[in-house]
Design a protein around this motif. Structure first.
Motif, PDB file in Angstrom:
ATOM      1  N   VAL A   1       1.273  -1.133   0.454  1.00 54.68           N
ATOM      2  CA  VAL A   1       0.244   0.244   0.070  1.00 54.68           C
ATOM      3  C   VAL A   1       0.839   1.601  -0.063  1.00 54.68           C
ATOM      4  N   LEU A   2       0.748   1.458  -1.097  1.00 54.93           N
ATOM      5  CA  LEU A   2       1.624   3.250  -0.984  1.00 54.93           C
ATOM      6  C   LEU A   2       0.569   4.383  -1.218  1.00 54.93           C
ATOM      7  N   ASP A   3       1.334   6.214  -0.545  1.00 59.30           N
ATOM      8  CA  ASP A   3       0.560   6.686  -0.850  1.00 59.30           C
ATOM      9  C   ASP A   3       1.587   7.958  -1.224  1.00 59.30           C
ATOM     10  N   ILE A   4       0.572   8.521  -1.750  1.00 60.15           N
ATOM     11  CA  ILE A   4       2.041  10.462  -2.879  1.00 60.15           C
ATOM     12  C   ILE A   4       2.022  11.250  -1.654  1.00 60.15           C
ATOM     13  N   ASP A   5       3.134  11.415  -1.633  1.00 56.91           N
ATOM     14  CA  ASP A   5       3.524  12.524   0.146  1.00 56.91           C
ATOM     15  C   ASP A   5       3.746  14.057  -0.498  1.00 56.91           C
ATOM     16  N   HIS A   6       2.686  14.357   0.910  1.00 59.85           N
ATOM     17  CA  HIS A   6       2.524  16.058   0.400  1.00 59.85           C
ATOM     18  C   HIS A   6       1.159  16.567  -0.988  1.00 59.85           C
ATOM     19  N   PHE A   7       0.225  14.843  -1.416  1.00 54.88           N
ATOM     20  CA  PHE A   7      -0.040  15.288  -2.049  1.00 54.88           C
ATOM     21  C   PHE A   7      -1.601  16.781  -2.564  1.00 54.88           C
ATOM     22  N   LYS A   8      -1.661  16.705  -1.480  1.00 55.89           N
ATOM     23  CA  LYS A   8      -3.083  17.748  -0.912  1.00 55.89           C
ATOM     24  C   LYS A   8      -2.734  19.201  -0.822  1.00 55.89           C
ATOM     25  N   PRO A   9      -0.756  19.182  -0.534  1.00 52.81           N
ATOM     26  CA  PRO A   9      -0.430  20.750  -1.105  1.00 52.81           C
ATOM     27  C   PRO A   9      -0.171  21.217  -2.317  1.00 52.81           C
TER      28      PRO A   9
ATOM     29  N   THR B   1      -2.140  24.416  -4.349  1.00 55.43           N
ATOM     30  CA  THR B   1      -1.200  25.469  -4.750  1.00 55.43           C
ATOM     31  C   THR B   1      -0.938  25.411  -6.077  1.00 55.43           C
ATOM     32  N   HIS B   2      -0.842  23.824  -6.953  1.00 55.60           N
ATOM     33  CA  HIS B   2      -0.864  23.940  -8.462  1.00 55.60           C
ATOM     34  C   HIS B   2      -2.126  23.627  -9.712  1.00 55.60           C
ATOM     35  N   GLY B   3      -3.045  23.163  -8.389  1.00 54.90           N
ATOM     36  CA  GLY B   3      -4.662  23.091  -9.116  1.00 54.90           C
ATOM     37  C   GLY B   3      -4.493  21.234  -9.674  1.00 54.90           C
ATOM     38  N   HIS B   4      -5.826  20.785  -9.500  1.00 54.61           N
ATOM     39  CA  HIS B   4      -6.282  19.860 -10.129  1.00 54.61           C
ATOM     40  C   HIS B   4      -4.623  19.567 -10.983  1.00 54.61           C
ATOM     41  N   THR B   5      -5.351  20.096 -12.269  1.00 52.38           N
ATOM     42  CA  THR B   5      -4.088  19.380 -13.367  1.00 52.38           C
ATOM     43  C   THR B   5      -2.738  19.322 -13.197  1.00 52.38           C
ATOM     44  N   GLU B   6      -2.485  20.053 -12.333  1.00 49.60           N
ATOM     45  CA  GLU B   6      -1.013  19.298 -11.456  1.00 49.60           C
ATOM     46  C   GLU B   6      -1.015  17.993 -11.280  1.00 49.60           C
ATOM     47  N   GLY B   7      -2.361  17.563 -10.371  1.00 47.16           N
ATOM     48  CA  GLY B   7      -2.406  17.005  -9.142  1.00 47.16           C
ATOM     49  C   GLY B   7      -2.374  15.453 -10.031  1.00 47.16           C
ATOM     50  N   ASP B   8      -3.268  15.766 -11.014  1.00 51.58           N
ATOM     51  CA  ASP B   8      -4.211  14.616 -12.051  1.00 51.58           C
ATOM     52  C   ASP B   8      -3.091  14.087 -12.786  1.00 51.58           C
ATOM     53  N   ARG B   9      -1.995  14.821 -13.258  1.00 52.16           N
ATOM     54  CA  ARG B   9      -0.495  14.739 -14.056  1.00 52.16           C
ATOM     55  C   ARG B   9       0.249  13.847 -13.267  1.00 52.16           C
ATOM     56  N   ILE B  10       0.064  14.489 -11.848  1.00 57.97           N
ATOM     57  CA  ILE B  10       1.093  13.135 -10.978  1.00 57.97           C
ATOM     58  C   ILE B  10       0.613  12.219 -10.986  1.00 57.97           C
ATOM     59  N   LEU B  11      -0.521  11.499 -10.730  1.00 61.44           N
ATOM     60  CA  LEU B  11      -1.276  10.837 -10.438  1.00 61.44           C
ATOM     61  C   LEU B  11      -1.319   9.714 -12.050  1.00 61.44           C
TER      62      LEU B  11
END
Length: 363
Positions: A232-240, A244-254
């Motif tokens: 089981v793994l979780d991305i560190d500090h993903f919510k900030p 800060t950078h928007g959900h588009t950047e979050g989706d790109r990371i995912l």
């Protein structure tokens, strides 16, 4: 029993229920086949009754009555079609066995080898329609070979019996024609259903398995009784990052993490997005040591990769998933270990140490 043989037998013994569209196509085909086959069936029954071949007549009549009762029973309730097919297949099988046994005991009976061949081919043609696809090809080959032998044996048959054979064979070929048409129609429907099934088992953003798909495929892998390991793994500090950078950047990371996991997971492993920024991997046949090494390699790859505009890290927990354990049990242990990795400073892998307590992981 080998895994492939067990899976094949499960498909045969417990077929999945048909979709409504498939049931409608099947019902239409069965009605057409029955209408075409009725003349041959009635002529055969008449011949048996005239010659007082009572055991044959009872065996043959049971199939006719069964079909006559099953069709209206299923017409208004398509969900019963699978059960009706299995009942009719059992009747046809008993009929075939009955004809063979009775003919072996009374070879001088009214049905000579020519009509026995016609009747048995008729029965096999019916079975061809309702048996699972795994048996269709070998039965089709056997049917063609057997019919070729029968054609060679029909010389010298008197006119009345030849007429009866022709009617029986007409019904048989009607069944085959319906079978071919149904197979072609159902092939397209089945392909669409498989596509929908695949889509329903995948996470639309990353292309990884979703929770439902993971549970199904993990259960299939574990049929052979082999232990494995869960990560089981979780991305560190993903919510900030999202804030800060928007959900588009979050989706790109995912998406980037999902692609990295696809590239690294072994052929006998599974990778799924469990929800949000949490992911789960299953390594079939791998002990905790091997799973820990894999998780650490994945952690290093994520740390060095460019998943988006921001460098990211992951925290992972590893737990054994033994055959006696449920997925929920193994997940709690791996999730606890991941929580410990978060508390210890993130960007690390920790093995589980029971008992599990199910703490929520910090971001």
């Amino acid at each position: 029993m080998p895994l492939w043989l067990r899976a094949w037998w499960q498909d045969v013994a417990r077929p999945l229920p048909d979709a409504p569209e498939v049931s409608r196509v099947k019902m239409s085909g069965y009605v057409f086949a029955m209408l075409v086959a009725i003349p041959g069936l009635l002529l055969l029954l008449r011949e048996l009754l005239i010659h007082h071949a009572w055991p044959y007549a009872v065996t043959h009549g049971a199939v006719m009555v069964g079909a006559a009762l099953l069709l209206p029973w299923t017409w208004r309730h398509p969900e019963r079609l699978g059960m009706a097919e299995r009942i009719f297949a059992a009747l046809l099988t008993l009929s075939a066995v009955g004809f063979l046994v009775l003919y072996g005991q009374h070879p001088e009976a009214v049905l000579g080898y020519d009509l026995i061949g016609s009747v048995l081919l008729f029965i096999v043609a019916g079975l061809l329609l309702i048996l699972p696809p795994q048996l269709s090809l070998p039965l089709s080959v056997a049917l063609l070979i057997a019919y070729r032998f029968e054609v060679n044996m029909l010389s010298g048959v008197d006119r009345e019996k030849l007429l009866l054979s022709q009617w029986v064979n007409t019904g048989m070929f009607a069944l085959l024609m319906v079978g071919v048409t149904m197979r072609q129609t159902l092939a397209g429907l089945t392909e669409r259903l498989h596509l929908l099934e695949e889509l329903s088992a995948r996470d639309t953003l990353t292309g990884l398995l979703n929770r439902r798909g993971f549970e199904q495929q993990a259960a299939a892998l574990r049929l052979d009784g082999t232990d494995g390991s869960l990560i089981v793994l979780d991305i560190d500090h993903f919510k900030p990052v999202n804030d800060t950078h928007g959900h588009t950047e979050g989706d790109r990371i995912l998406v980037g993490l999902g692609q990295l996991m696809k590239n690294l997971v072994p052929p006998d492993g599974l990778a799924a997005r469990w929800g949000g920024e949490e992911f789960v991997l299953y390594l079939h046949g791998q002990d905790v040591d091997a799973a820990h090494a894999f998780a650490d390699d994945l952690r290093a790859a994520v740390q060095d990769a460019t998943l988006g505009r921001v460098r990211m890290t992951i925290s992972s927990g590893v737990a054994a998933w033994r055959t006696r354990d449920t997925l929920h049990h193994a997940f709690l242990h791996a999730d606890d270990a991941m929580y410990e990795a978060k508390q210890a400073g993130r960007n690390r892998v920790i093995r589980s140490s029971p008992p599990a307590s199910g703490h929520p992981a910090p971001p």
